[in-house]
Scaffold this motif. Structure first.
Motif, PDB file in Angstrom:
ATOM      1  N   ALA A  41     -14.885   8.373  -5.230  1.00  0.00           N
ATOM      2  CA  ALA A  41     -15.273   9.439  -6.151  1.00  0.00           C
ATOM      3  C   ALA A  41     -14.192  10.503  -6.016  1.00  0.00           C
ATOM      4  N   MET A  42     -13.246  10.472  -6.906  1.00  0.00           N
ATOM      5  CA  MET A  42     -12.044  11.294  -6.769  1.00  0.00           C
ATOM      6  C   MET A  42     -12.353  12.776  -6.668  1.00  0.00           C
ATOM      7  N   SER A  43     -13.314  13.257  -7.422  1.00  0.00           N
ATOM      8  CA  SER A  43     -13.593  14.691  -7.452  1.00  0.00           C
ATOM      9  C   SER A  43     -14.071  15.222  -6.106  1.00  0.00           C
ATOM     10  N   ARG A  44     -14.585  14.333  -5.248  1.00  0.00           N
ATOM     11  CA  ARG A  44     -15.091  14.781  -3.954  1.00  0.00           C
ATOM     12  C   ARG A  44     -14.005  14.836  -2.877  1.00  0.00           C
ATOM     13  N   ILE A  45     -12.860  14.257  -3.159  1.00  0.00           N
ATOM     14  CA  ILE A  45     -11.774  14.262  -2.175  1.00  0.00           C
ATOM     15  C   ILE A  45     -11.151  15.648  -2.068  1.00  0.00           C
ATOM     16  N   GLY A  46     -11.165  16.384  -3.172  1.00  0.00           N
ATOM     17  CA  GLY A  46     -10.544  17.701  -3.197  1.00  0.00           C
ATOM     18  C   GLY A  46      -9.472  17.754  -4.267  1.00  0.00           C
ATOM     19  N   TRP A  47      -8.670  18.789  -4.212  1.00  0.00           N
ATOM     20  CA  TRP A  47      -7.558  18.919  -5.159  1.00  0.00           C
ATOM     21  C   TRP A  47      -6.398  18.100  -4.614  1.00  0.00           C
ATOM     22  N   ILE A  48      -6.185  16.929  -5.214  1.00  0.00           N
ATOM     23  CA  ILE A  48      -5.192  15.979  -4.693  1.00  0.00           C
ATOM     24  C   ILE A  48      -3.831  16.283  -5.302  1.00  0.00           C
ATOM     25  N   CYS A  49      -2.873  16.552  -4.458  1.00  0.00           N
ATOM     26  CA  CYS A  49      -1.503  16.782  -4.911  1.00  0.00           C
ATOM     27  C   CYS A  49      -0.896  15.440  -5.315  1.00  0.00           C
ATOM     28  N   GLY A  50      -0.845  15.191  -6.626  1.00  0.00           N
ATOM     29  CA  GLY A  50      -0.355  13.907  -7.111  1.00  0.00           C
ATOM     30  C   GLY A  50      -1.431  13.062  -7.737  1.00  0.00           C
ATOM     31  N   GLY A  51      -2.680  13.516  -7.689  1.00  0.00           N
ATOM     32  CA  GLY A  51      -3.763  12.843  -8.400  1.00  0.00           C
ATOM     33  C   GLY A  51      -3.972  11.398  -7.980  1.00  0.00           C
ATOM     34  N   THR A  52      -4.250  10.550  -8.966  1.00  0.00           N
ATOM     35  CA  THR A  52      -4.566   9.150  -8.666  1.00  0.00           C
ATOM     36  C   THR A  52      -3.391   8.427  -8.017  1.00  0.00           C
ATOM     37  N   GLN A  53      -2.177   8.777  -8.416  1.00  0.00           N
ATOM     38  CA  GLN A  53      -1.010   8.133  -7.812  1.00  0.00           C
ATOM     39  C   GLN A  53      -0.976   8.387  -6.313  1.00  0.00           C
ATOM     40  N   ALA A  54      -1.233   9.623  -5.923  1.00  0.00           N
ATOM     41  CA  ALA A  54      -1.221   9.960  -4.505  1.00  0.00           C
ATOM     42  C   ALA A  54      -2.335   9.243  -3.756  1.00  0.00           C
ATOM     43  N   ALA A  55      -3.520   9.165  -4.362  1.00  0.00           N
ATOM     44  CA  ALA A  55      -4.637   8.489  -3.698  1.00  0.00           C
ATOM     45  C   ALA A  55      -4.322   7.021  -3.445  1.00  0.00           C
ATOM     46  N   ILE A  56      -3.762   6.349  -4.445  1.00  0.00           N
ATOM     47  CA  ILE A  56      -3.425   4.930  -4.266  1.00  0.00           C
ATOM     48  C   ILE A  56      -2.259   4.769  -3.297  1.00  0.00           C
ATOM     49  N   ASP A  57      -1.281   5.666  -3.357  1.00  0.00           N
ATOM     50  CA  ASP A  57      -0.184   5.616  -2.380  1.00  0.00           C
ATOM     51  C   ASP A  57      -0.732   5.714  -0.953  1.00  0.00           C
ATOM     52  N   ALA A  58      -1.717   6.594  -0.736  1.00  0.00           N
ATOM     53  CA  ALA A  58      -2.288   6.754   0.601  1.00  0.00           C
ATOM     54  C   ALA A  58      -3.032   5.498   1.035  1.00  0.00           C
ATOM     55  N   LEU A  59      -3.796   4.920   0.143  1.00  0.00           N
ATOM     56  CA  LEU A  59      -4.522   3.686   0.471  1.00  0.00           C
ATOM     57  C   LEU A  59      -3.554   2.555   0.784  1.00  0.00           C
ATOM     58  N   ARG A  60      -2.492   2.439  -0.015  1.00  0.00           N
ATOM     59  CA  ARG A  60      -1.513   1.383   0.226  1.00  0.00           C
ATOM     60  C   ARG A  60      -0.781   1.624   1.545  1.00  0.00           C
ATOM     61  N   ALA A  61      -0.467   2.866   1.839  1.00  0.00           N
ATOM     62  CA  ALA A  61       0.204   3.164   3.108  1.00  0.00           C
ATOM     63  C   ALA A  61      -0.691   2.841   4.290  1.00  0.00           C
ATOM     64  N   ALA A  62      -1.998   3.058   4.146  1.00  0.00           N
ATOM     65  CA  ALA A  62      -2.924   2.820   5.255  1.00  0.00           C
ATOM     66  C   ALA A  62      -3.015   1.348   5.610  1.00  0.00           C
ATOM     67  N   VAL A  63      -3.003   0.466   4.613  1.00  0.00           N
ATOM     68  CA  VAL A  63      -3.119  -0.976   4.898  1.00  0.00           C
ATOM     69  C   VAL A  63      -1.757  -1.634   5.052  1.00  0.00           C
ATOM     70  N   GLY A  64      -0.690  -0.963   4.596  1.00  0.00           N
ATOM     71  CA  GLY A  64       0.648  -1.497   4.761  1.00  0.00           C
ATOM     72  C   GLY A  64       0.949  -2.678   3.865  1.00  0.00           C
ATOM     73  N   PRO A  65       2.160  -3.199   3.960  1.00  0.00           N
ATOM     74  CA  PRO A  65       2.581  -4.282   3.059  1.00  0.00           C
ATOM     75  C   PRO A  65       1.825  -5.587   3.267  1.00  0.00           C
ATOM     76  N   HIS A  66       1.225  -5.782   4.430  1.00  0.00           N
ATOM     77  CA  HIS A  66       0.492  -7.021   4.695  1.00  0.00           C
ATOM     78  C   HIS A  66      -1.006  -6.885   4.433  1.00  0.00           C
ATOM     79  N   GLY A  67      -1.429  -5.702   4.026  1.00  0.00           N
ATOM     80  CA  GLY A  67      -2.839  -5.487   3.714  1.00  0.00           C
ATOM     81  C   GLY A  67      -3.114  -5.651   2.227  1.00  0.00           C
ATOM     82  N   THR A  68      -4.375  -5.793   1.888  1.00  0.00           N
ATOM     83  CA  THR A  68      -4.787  -5.979   0.488  1.00  0.00           C
ATOM     84  C   THR A  68      -5.906  -5.009   0.157  1.00  0.00           C
ATOM     85  N   LEU A  69      -5.755  -4.315  -0.971  1.00  0.00           N
ATOM     86  CA  LEU A  69      -6.792  -3.430  -1.488  1.00  0.00           C
ATOM     87  C   LEU A  69      -7.523  -4.118  -2.623  1.00  0.00           C
TER      88      LEU A  69
END
Length: 271
Positions: A41-69
């Protein structure tokens, strides 16, 4: 006025950055190489610097290149209008809608009511999507194709399905600012608990076949999410969820296998 959603900037002490979200996810227990079914729920995360792109970048960084979202990519408007209720349409509109509705296309059909992050993720480079017209999933990472390979039209949450593959792969479930009422993973426990339930609901959708666009009627197992919140309360009480925050959003991290095995015995007996 610049911004990424309608949440007032003054509601928060500071903006939420990719670095902060990535750190929050790591502290919660998301690890490189994980396979994670994500609800947001994006609105509950706060004011995201970079919006949806930043949120997905963070998720991808957390699981790394060998992880799957993985995210739900449901498009519940690609269904039989006879059963619509939010809002319903006049009866005389229904045949017109059935004849004119574009066929489901995994690449072009938008999600509905899945949130901004899930819709952006659907269009993210390298993301794959399953072929169910109403309750598809999207995935990005090394295991994406295997997860999405089978999703039967008439049993999209059973075995086989993306959820059953995620169970076999010992995936995690991440709920960022969302509650158990939207926890798609619990549908697998529901199907296991009520595997022989005879009640089915009719539906239909326009699909592309070898003969071109065709309206296909089908039936689905009746789903019942009214028990999800109560089951979630048990899961929290028994320590099956790890609770923290991503940005300003209360967030839960769970094992899909563990919550399925526990939740399947918590559903009430049904005929």
């Amino acid at each position: 006025m610049p911004g990424n959603h309608e949440t007032p900037v003054t509601q928060y002490r500071q903006p939420v950055t990719v670095e902060r979200m990535t750190g929050d996810l790591a502290r919660l227990g998301v690890e490189p190489g994980d396979i994670v079914l994500v609800h947001t729920a994006m609105s509950r995360i706060g004011w995201i610097c970079g919006g949806t792109q930043a949120a997905i970048d963070a998720l991808r960084a957390a699981v790394g290149p060998h992880g799957t979202l993985v995210m739900p990519a449901h498009s519940m408007d690609v269904t039989d209008p006879a059963h619509w209720s939010h809002p319903p349409v006049p009866r005389d509109w229904q045949p017109i809608i059935r004849d004119a509705m574009p066929a489901y296309d995994p690449e072009r059909t938008p999600t509905r009511d899945m949130g901004a992050i899930a819709e952006a993720f659907r269009r993210w480079p390298g993301t794959e999507r399953s072929r169910h017209p109403a309750v598809s999933f999207s995935a990005n990472g090394p295991d994406a194709k295997a997860i999405l390979a089978h999703q039967p039209l008439e049993d999209p949450f059973g075995v086989p399905s993306p959820l059953s593959v995620l169970y076999d792969l010992n995936a995690k479930v991440l709920m960022i600012g969302t509650g158990y009422d939207t926890c798609t993973g619990l549908h697998l426990a529901e199907r296991v608990a009520w595997g022989d339930r005879p009640l089915r609901q009719p539906d239909g959708a326009p699909l592309m076949t070898e003969h071109g666009r065709c309206w296909i009627d089908y039936t689905l197992p009746a789903h019942d999410t009214e028990h999800f919140d109560a089951i979630g309360t048990v899961l929290d009480r028994e320590g099956l969820s790890r609770i923290g925050s991503v940005g300003y959003a209360t967030t839960r991290l769970l094992s899909l296998r563990r919550i399925t095995d526990r939740a399947k015995v918590l559903f009430p007996v049904r005929s």
